[in-house]
Design an enzyme around this catalytic site. Structure first.
Site, PDB file in Angstrom:
ATOM      1  N   ASP A 118       6.308  14.130  -7.342  1.00  0.00           N
ATOM      2  CA  ASP A 118       6.713  13.919  -5.864  1.00  0.00           C
ATOM      3  C   ASP A 118       7.997  12.781  -5.925  1.00  0.00           C
ATOM      4  OD1 ASP A 118       6.337  13.945  -3.362  1.00  0.00           O
ATOM      5  OD2 ASP A 118       4.766  12.745  -3.243  1.00  0.00           O
TER       6      ASP A 118
ATOM      7  N   HIS B 277       0.440   7.129  -3.381  1.00  0.00           N
ATOM      8  CA  HIS B 277      -0.852   7.989  -3.610  1.00  0.00           C
ATOM      9  C   HIS B 277      -1.855   7.148  -3.730  1.00  0.00           C
ATOM     10  CE1 HIS B 277       2.372  11.179  -5.256  1.00  0.00           C
ATOM     11  NE2 HIS B 277       2.640  11.066  -3.978  1.00  0.00           N
TER      12      HIS B 277
ATOM     13  N   SER C 205       2.994   6.153  -7.673  1.00  0.00           N
ATOM     14  CA  SER C 205       1.806   6.827  -7.876  1.00  0.00           C
ATOM     15  C   SER C 205       0.950   6.198  -8.715  1.00  0.00           C
ATOM     16  CB  SER C 205       2.217   8.385  -8.033  1.00  0.00           C
ATOM     17  OG  SER C 205       1.080   9.127  -7.855  1.00  0.00           O
TER      18      SER C 205
END
Ligand SMILES: C[S@@+](CC[C@H](N)C(=O)[O-])C[C@H]1O[C@@H](n2cnc3c(N)ncnc32)[C@H](O)[C@@H]1O
Lengths: 195, 270
Positions: A137, A44, A17
């Site tokens: 996440d 992401h 991310s």
């Protein structure tokens, strides 16, 4: 592909991310020759920048880089990228599928969703890597990979651009290795050689 | 994650008892849906869910709603809508009556998006939009025309990116947490349940949109649905799929040509 050939494949799943882009590009550049490995990236990112990432990756590796389409065949020696705004799942040993259902940790694609699916489908043939990020996440996904017998690597939060995401995983589950990004390719080389 | 055997039990129950056949749905996401249902409704075990499904017909609509994924957006994939605006609507404009089918339209965001574009092209008055979905609950919302106000910022952005030039807020009125869209937008919309697994072709269209529905089907069922669309599309009509879907490997592929800009729009050539 024949059943027994599929059984020999290793599955390298990488989740990243915020702050992970450089690490991923570098990792891809230094990926050891990967006979019989499938690489799956869940990153992401903003919807608009999608094709750019495929280009950036392709520029650094000889392996084909594919943003996954629905029911795409899983082939070895290929780098697959979860498409923006879809969760990426393993439908069968040789087939991906996509899912546009609710975001998980405000994310679609979600790292947890793919990690869990890969763990369930491929068990101890999975190597999971969780990188920099400002999101929770991936932690549950790492735990699932480990529980299914896979090998887990977390980028050392102290050396990550944003340590929050790898730290979340470490708070939730023991892992096999905690490493600065630069040392991950070397470890992969060893892991993929052993078998 | 739920086991295959359990999933099969549930699917055969839904199919034999209620006529909802999910057996050819893609397994990986279907399992996630069942897991979610187990969690949302706090079942202690799969057996309890199965018991409920067997014994409580009133529970069925909720199951169908939970097993299908209803996520949608207005002007989702703005570049696709730009293509429709610039390349497809001008062709449709030559027809005296324009018939459109939104298959698997969920709560109707895509239907309202197209209605807005048709109106801006001065074509809405001679268009008929068929909006169908397997799930009777979601299509109820099309009559209401109400979408969460919190999504409007995103939709406005999408609209502008798709080439919309008007003030997007002129299409709706804010009512507390809802944006209620102008009723004239749905004046020519016909709403009905239609199951792509078991229902037939019911009309001929010049434009069919079925986006992010086929991802939930296995290849066999995808081919079946695509054949249904083929049977429902006029020659030179347009078929629109989701941004990661493709008809390349389907039996109907040979009759279709994709638009040159590689948006997921195909034209039926024969
Ligand atoms: C993810 S939504 C897509 C909504 C819209 N087409 C879009 O792209 O924004 C999928 C929809 O397909 C519907 N669906 C699933 N199975 C179906 C079937 N067999 N027949 C018709 N609709 C179905 C679901 O109820 C859901 O509303």
């Amino acid at each position: 592909m024949a059943e027994n050939a599929l059984n020999q494949l290793r599955y390298l799943v990488i989740g990243g991310s915020a702050g992970s882009l450089e690490v991923i590009l570098d990792l891809v550049t230094h990926l050891p020759a990967l006979p019989h490995a499938v690489v799956i990236l869940v990153v992401h990112r903003k919807k608009d920048n999608d094709s750019i990432l495929v280009d950036l990756l392709s520029y650094r590796t000889k392996l084909p880089v594919r943003e996954v389409e629905d029911k795409e065949t899983i082939s070895p020696d290929t780098i697959y990228l979860a498409p923006p705004d879809y969760h990426l799942l393993i439908e069968r040993a040789d087939l991906f599928s996509l899912d546009i259902s609710e975001k998980v940790h405000f994310s679609r694609p979600s790292i947890d969703v793919t990690f869990e699916s890969v763990a369930e489908a491929f068990g101890d043939r999975v190597i999971g890597i969780l990188l920099s990020g400002a999101n929770a996440d991936g932690a549950v996904g790492m735990a699932k990979i480990r529980k299914a017998g896979g090998y887990t690597i977390v980028q050392d939060p102290a050396t990550a651009d944003v340590g929050y995401m790898p730290q979340q995983a470490l708070d939730l589950t023991p892992v096999d290795s905690i490493l600065p990004a630069a040392e991950i390719p070397g470890l992969l080389e060893k892991l993929l050689r052993i078998q | 994650m739920i086991q295959d055997e359990d999933l099969n039990l549930l699917l055969s129950e839904l199919s034999h008892r209620y006529g909802y056949d999910f057996t050819n749905y893609a397994r990986a996401s279907l399992k996630r849906r069942v897991n979610r249902l187990l969690a949302v409704d706090r079942f202690a075990s799969f057996a309890e869910l199965l018991y409920k499904v067997k014994n409580d017909p009133d529970y069925l609509p909720h199951v169908v709603e939970q097993l299908t994924v209803n996520v949608t957006e207005m002007f989702r994939d703005p570049s696709l809508f730009r293509t429709l605006r610039e390349q497809v609507l001008p062709v449709l404009a030559t027809h005296p009556l324009i018939r459109v089918w939104h298959a698997g339209c969920s709560t109707g965001e895509e239907v309202y998006s197209l209605a807005i574009m048709l109106e801006e092209a001065n074509l809405l008055h001679k268009s008929l939009l068929y909006a169908t979905d397997i799930n009777p609950t979601v299509i109820e919302n099309i009559r209401r025309g109400m979408f969460p106000i919190g999504n409007i910022r995103q939709y406005t952005e999408n609209y502008l990116q798709s080439g919309g030039r008007k003030d997007f807020s002129s299409y709706y009125q804010a009512q507390y947490e809802w944006a209620k869209f102008d009723e004239r937008l749905r004046a020519n919309t016909i709403v009905a349940t239609h199951n792509l697994v078991s229902d037939r072709s019911f009309n001929e269209f010049q434009l069919i949109l079925c986006r992010n529905v086929l991802i939930y089907f296995d290849k066999e069922l995808q081919d079946k649905a695509l054949t249904l669309f083929d049977n429902s599309l006029e020659k030179l009509g347009f078929l629109v799929l989701g941004s990661k879907e493709n008809l390349r490997f389907s039996p109907i592929a040979a009759s279709y040509t994709q638009l040159e800009n590689k948006e997921k729009v195909w034209r039926k050539m024969r």
